[in-house]
Design a protein around this motif. Structure first.
Motif, PDB file in Angstrom:
ATOM      1  N   PRO A   2     -52.130  26.961 -95.797  1.00 50.92           N
ATOM      2  CA  PRO A   2     -53.353  26.153 -95.762  1.00 50.92           C
ATOM      3  C   PRO A   2     -53.050  24.692 -96.051  1.00 50.92           C
ATOM      4  CG  PRO A   2     -53.232  27.459 -97.781  1.00 50.92           C
ATOM      5  CD  PRO A   2     -52.125  27.935 -96.890  1.00 50.92           C
ATOM      6  N   PRO A   5     -53.809  19.418-100.700  1.00 52.98           N
ATOM      7  CA  PRO A   5     -54.678  18.276-101.005  1.00 52.98           C
ATOM      8  C   PRO A   5     -54.078  16.899-100.724  1.00 52.98           C
ATOM      9  CG  PRO A   5     -53.964  19.382-103.014  1.00 52.98           C
ATOM     10  CD  PRO A   5     -53.613  20.272-101.878  1.00 52.98           C
ATOM     11  N   TRP A  30     -47.632  19.010-103.835  1.00 60.23           N
ATOM     12  CA  TRP A  30     -49.027  19.122-103.429  1.00 60.23           C
ATOM     13  C   TRP A  30     -49.244  18.713-101.973  1.00 60.23           C
ATOM     14  CZ3 TRP A  30     -51.597  22.321-106.150  1.00 60.23           C
ATOM     15  CH2 TRP A  30     -51.364  22.446-107.513  1.00 60.23           C
ATOM     16  N   MET A 351     -54.818  25.256-109.452  1.00 61.38           N
ATOM     17  CA  MET A 351     -56.101  24.874-108.868  1.00 61.38           C
ATOM     18  C   MET A 351     -56.740  26.103-108.217  1.00 61.38           C
ATOM     19  SD  MET A 351     -55.510  21.102-107.265  1.00 61.38           S
ATOM     20  CE  MET A 351     -54.731  19.791-108.204  1.00 61.38           C
ATOM     21  N   SER A 352     -58.052  26.167-108.269  1.00 63.64           N
ATOM     22  CA  SER A 352     -58.733  27.368-107.790  1.00 63.64           C
ATOM     23  C   SER A 352     -58.650  27.531-106.277  1.00 63.64           C
ATOM     24  CB  SER A 352     -60.194  27.352-108.231  1.00 63.64           C
ATOM     25  OG  SER A 352     -60.876  26.225-107.691  1.00 63.64           O
ATOM     26  N   ARG A 353     -58.621  26.404-105.543  1.00 56.22           N
ATOM     27  CA  ARG A 353     -58.556  26.499-104.081  1.00 56.22           C
ATOM     28  C   ARG A 353     -57.242  25.996-103.499  1.00 56.22           C
ATOM     29  NH1 ARG A 353     -61.219  23.274-101.523  1.00 56.22           N
ATOM     30  NH2 ARG A 353     -62.133  21.941-103.131  1.00 56.22           N
ATOM     31  N   SER A 354     -56.682  24.961-104.082  1.00 58.72           N
ATOM     32  CA  SER A 354     -55.478  24.347-103.516  1.00 58.72           C
ATOM     33  C   SER A 354     -54.231  25.009-104.082  1.00 58.72           C
ATOM     34  CB  SER A 354     -55.461  22.847-103.823  1.00 58.72           C
ATOM     35  OG  SER A 354     -56.595  22.220-103.270  1.00 58.72           O
ATOM     36  N   LYS A 355     -53.591  25.817-103.261  1.00 61.37           N
ATOM     37  CA  LYS A 355     -52.403  26.538-103.691  1.00 61.37           C
ATOM     38  C   LYS A 355     -51.298  26.343-102.660  1.00 61.37           C
ATOM     39  CE  LYS A 355     -55.374  30.204-105.566  1.00 61.37           C
ATOM     40  NZ  LYS A 355     -55.355  29.797-106.963  1.00 61.37           N
ATOM     41  N   ASP A 357     -48.263  28.176-101.294  1.00 56.89           N
ATOM     42  CA  ASP A 357     -47.625  29.485-101.308  1.00 56.89           C
ATOM     43  C   ASP A 357     -46.125  29.400-101.072  1.00 56.89           C
ATOM     44  OD1 ASP A 357     -50.068  30.807-101.748  1.00 56.89           O
ATOM     45  OD2 ASP A 357     -50.526  30.758 -99.606  1.00 56.89           O
TER      46      ASP A 357
END
Length: 392
Positions: A2, A5, A30, A351-355, A357
């Motif tokens: 995905p 940020p 990031w 972070m809850s959404r920005s990961k 992997d």
């Protein structure tokens, strides 16, 4: 993977060793498009033996791409400026005068891109009486005060066991750069962000510095004891040592209850924070008499049940095998083309959404020359010609 940020930002990385790369790592992890710019040829740097397989290098420079570029060559310098036109950030940790000699100081960069942000990490700052001095982590630790409060009394100054000035100056540089990027959204202009090992070290001294600024008190070394309160420190068990931290009176009462010695809290020497500090040696001796009778695991269980902060004292192997460290994912696996699967130290932010992997291995010198330069509109023929001329 995905979208991350910081993926909209391009960062030109001119850093080496540790302080500058500590800043760049925040952008690379990031998702920023980080391009590590290295001198062409076999140049001694932060890769001992010239090998990118060196463990520290893999941790420090993951998630980047590498190109070679000679900033001292006219064509190399011109190519760098072409890249600056399309970049968002340049990060460097040269000695302060080097960027001016190369003609890549902030004023020179902003002429080709008014939105560019130049981030600089140095030993002592970009000006002032120490500006020409070489700066290293241990030198900053000494000047910044941490060596005067680290270690046991009477044993002489002691450095911290990690490059705390290098790492924190890099983090402050990254924070400043992110602030500048946010400000640019309103002003449309870049700026010059500066941090230094010395500034970061002074900031990290925090309450120890405040003891001087407010009370004109010069802190000394207290070893494993807390500088101002008791009972906080390292205590022996039957099979090792543990940390205990019972700083307030309520916590102290819990501690002595857990030790099976509640009467200690009634002793006039230990009834409040001030008196416990004054009689620290006697208090520590009483606590140690108790803790050394049973193993660490017993006391960790007992103290946690009573809500008393405590913990094992681990080596790095034990730390990375600790179940909470494992749960937090602090060892991040990646695939290296020669070494196979290896692990590096993960980011300390979730972070809850920005990961992210997938991490990528630190690049070999110039590994991405054709790929990256093509993205900046440089043809393969020109890349080859620049290489032949010694510009890249």
């Amino acid at each position: 993977m995905p979208k991350l940020p910081l993926s909209r930002f391009t960062v030109l990385d001119l850093t080496r060793v540790r302080s500058g790369p500590a800043a760049v790592r925040q952008f690379a992890d990031w998702g920023a498009n980080v391009i590590k710019i290295e001198e062409p040829g076999d140049v001694p740097d932060d890769k001992p033996g010239g090998s990118s397989q060196f463990a520290d290098y893999q941790n420090t420079h993951r998630n980047k791409r590498s190109v070679t570029l000679n900033l001292k060559h006219p064509e190399g310098k011109a190519l760098f400026m072409e890249m600056v036109k399309q970049a968002d950030v340049v990060i460097e940790n040269y000695r302060p005068n080097v960027k001016f000699k190369l003609g890549i100081d902030y004023e020179s960069l902003r002429k080709v891109n008014p939105r560019i942000i130049l981030a600089s990490v140095s030993g002592f700052g970009q000006d002032g009486p120490y500006v020409d001095r070489p700066g290293l982590d241990q030198i900053a630790q000494g000047l910044g005060g941490i060596m005067s409060v680290t270690g046991e009394p009477g044993r002489g100054p002691m450095r911290a066991g990690i490059p705390v000035a290098d790492l924190t100056s890099g983090l402050f540089c990254a924070i400043g750069t992110l602030v500048a990027l946010l400000e640019r959204e309103e002003s449309g202009e870049g700026q010059w962000v500066q941090s230094s090992l010395l500034q970061a070290q002074v900031w990290m001294m925090d309450f120890q510095i405040m003891r001087w600024l407010m009370n004109k008190e010069i802190p000394g070394q207290t070893g494993n004891n807390h500088p101002t309160t008791a009972a906080t420190g390292v205590y022996p068990t039957s099979d090792g040592f543990i940390n205990l931290a019972a700083m307030g009176t309520e916590m102290f009462v819990r501690l002595v209850k857990a030790l099976g010695r509640p009467e200690i809290a009634e002793d006039a020497r230990f009834k409040d924070i001030k008196t416990r500090g004054q009689h620290r040696p006697a208090l520590n001796e009483l606590i140690a008499e108790c803790t050394k009778e049973k193993p660490s695991a017993y006391w960790i269980d007992v103290f946690n049940k009573e809500g008393v902060p405590c913990g094992y004292i681990k080596n790095v192997k034990e730390t990375m095998e600790d179940p909470q460290v494992v749960h937090l994912g602090m060892a991040k696996k990646l695939q290296h083309p020669k070494l196979g699967e290896i692990s590096v130290v993960n980011q300390a932010v979730i972070m809850s959404r920005s990961k992210r992997d997938v991490f990528t291995a630190a690049p070999d010198r110039g590994e991405h020359n054709h790929e990256v330069y093509a993205e900046f509109g440089i043809s393969a023929e020109r890349v080859n010609a620049l290489a032949k001329a010694g510009a890249i």
